[in-house]
Design an enzyme around this catalytic site. Sequence first.
Site, PDB file in Angstrom:
ATOM      1  CG  ASP A 253      -2.272   0.256   0.840  1.00 31.14           C
ATOM      2  OD1 ASP A 253      -2.126   1.736   0.596  1.00 31.14           O
ATOM      3  OD2 ASP A 253      -3.299  -0.003   1.105  1.00 31.14           O
TER       4      ASP A 253
ATOM      5  CG  HIS B  98      -4.195   2.178  -2.423  1.00 39.17           C
ATOM      6  ND1 HIS B  98      -4.015   3.423  -1.031  1.00 39.17           N
ATOM      7  CD2 HIS B  98      -6.009   2.161  -3.049  1.00 39.17           C
ATOM      8  CE1 HIS B  98      -5.285   3.314  -1.072  1.00 39.17           C
ATOM      9  NE2 HIS B  98      -6.389   2.403  -1.436  1.00 39.17           N
TER      10      HIS B  98
ATOM     11  CD  GLU C  77      -9.673   3.805  -0.990  1.00 40.13           C
ATOM     12  OE1 GLU C  77     -10.734   3.679   0.141  1.00 40.13           O
ATOM     13  OE2 GLU C  77      -9.042   3.173  -0.487  1.00 40.13           O
TER      14      GLU C  77
END
Length: 461
Positions: A118, A189, A251
């Site tokens: 991440d 990410h 995301e």
Amino acid sequence: MIPQPISVRMTPGSDMAGTVVTTRVDPGLALEGYVLSCTPDGIDITGGSPAGVFYGRQTLRQLGPDVPCTHIEDAPRFAWRGVMLDVARHFMPVPEILRFIDVIAFHKLNVLHLHLTDDQGWRIEVPGWPRLTTVGAWRSSTMLGSRVHDLHDGEPHGGFYTTRDLRLIVDHAASRHVTVVPEVDMPGHMQAAIAAYPALGNGFAGAVRTGWGISPHVLNLSEATLDFCRRVLDHVCDVFPSEVIGIGGDECPTDEWPGGRELQAGFTRQMAAHLATRGRRVYGWDEILADGAPDGAVIAAWRGVEPAEVAIRAGHQVVCCPDVKLYLDYRQSDDPGEPTPVGTLLTVEDVFAYEPPDSPLVLGAQANIWTEHMESLSRVEYMAFPRLCALAEVVWGPADRDFPDFAARLPAHLARLDALGVNYRPLSGPRPSDARPSAPGNPRTLDDRLAELHEMTADLR
């Protein structure tokens, strides 16, 4: 009539002292099903496979040292009975991962989804890319509590798993009939990877992210970067035998790209095509449904309950993990003593009440444990149990289940967790030592979160 108990005493390094326990496989049973028979003459466990025998043994362990005469026929309702563990935000050493596997296997959970990378840390070595671990695995500080407070501890944090470490984890899990599903999140990410190799990004030349939230810095989509992604996935396929390989896809801001969301859909299709050459399938968060997920993709439906239905209508297999139902980083009560209370209220009863959609495309469900606010295994166990016990009943047992019955059985099961040394949350509420005043939270109401989710999933409508 109360049956006469068989005296069965557990001893370290052996099955049962003083009692004959026989096991066998009967292919006529359900693959993960078992039959457990306890009589004064001994104990017999018959499984539909070695996994079924293993689950029969777990039931025997749960019956305790004095096993009554009994006959149990049992099989799971769902094939995917999982938990996602985020080791990117807070690294967990190998022995702690192995212990966590032992505890989830005891609950007949059979998938460990490992979130390995991440913005805040890259946890897997990749041959030929040493800076992923010398640089990407370390951050200079860690945010304390919810990001709305902007507090940091100023302490370096990091760590990574060698290939040998990962093979040990995979083998340990396999011996307990747990499949480890790896996830390397891409193309978003990815700040930790870009910090290690700036050429992967779009001009960013900074460090591994120290704060929570979503980094705007994502991969570029050059052929060199796509080749990097393929090489990473090749290494992951070499280490993990899982049929599905997680590529995240959630995301992902598009501000750094000369185009919109359709570029990510193209990226996902290319990675899916590459995984197909290795005999694997893509496993991605429900954002990959936008603009069409690749054929054969398995969807982890997390943005509320709606994406699972969208995936089913599109013909994709689904693992249900809606945040408002199964995110175990969310607070367990309104007690101010809860450690770093974030998200909506999610009690044991709330988890127990969750029911996945009735569709043959639903593989099962998993709870997600995001570790921004869990700096240790002890904290993970506090947030996971006994809510994970409730999920184990959801994915194993029938749809028609009764919470008062479960609640009546739970105290005896917590005694088993005591014996295993699990730091579960007491049913009476948090202890004074459980609080984290240095890491304040940010509780949310369910109505506010549902409104937010409705806006977030507009790309699916």
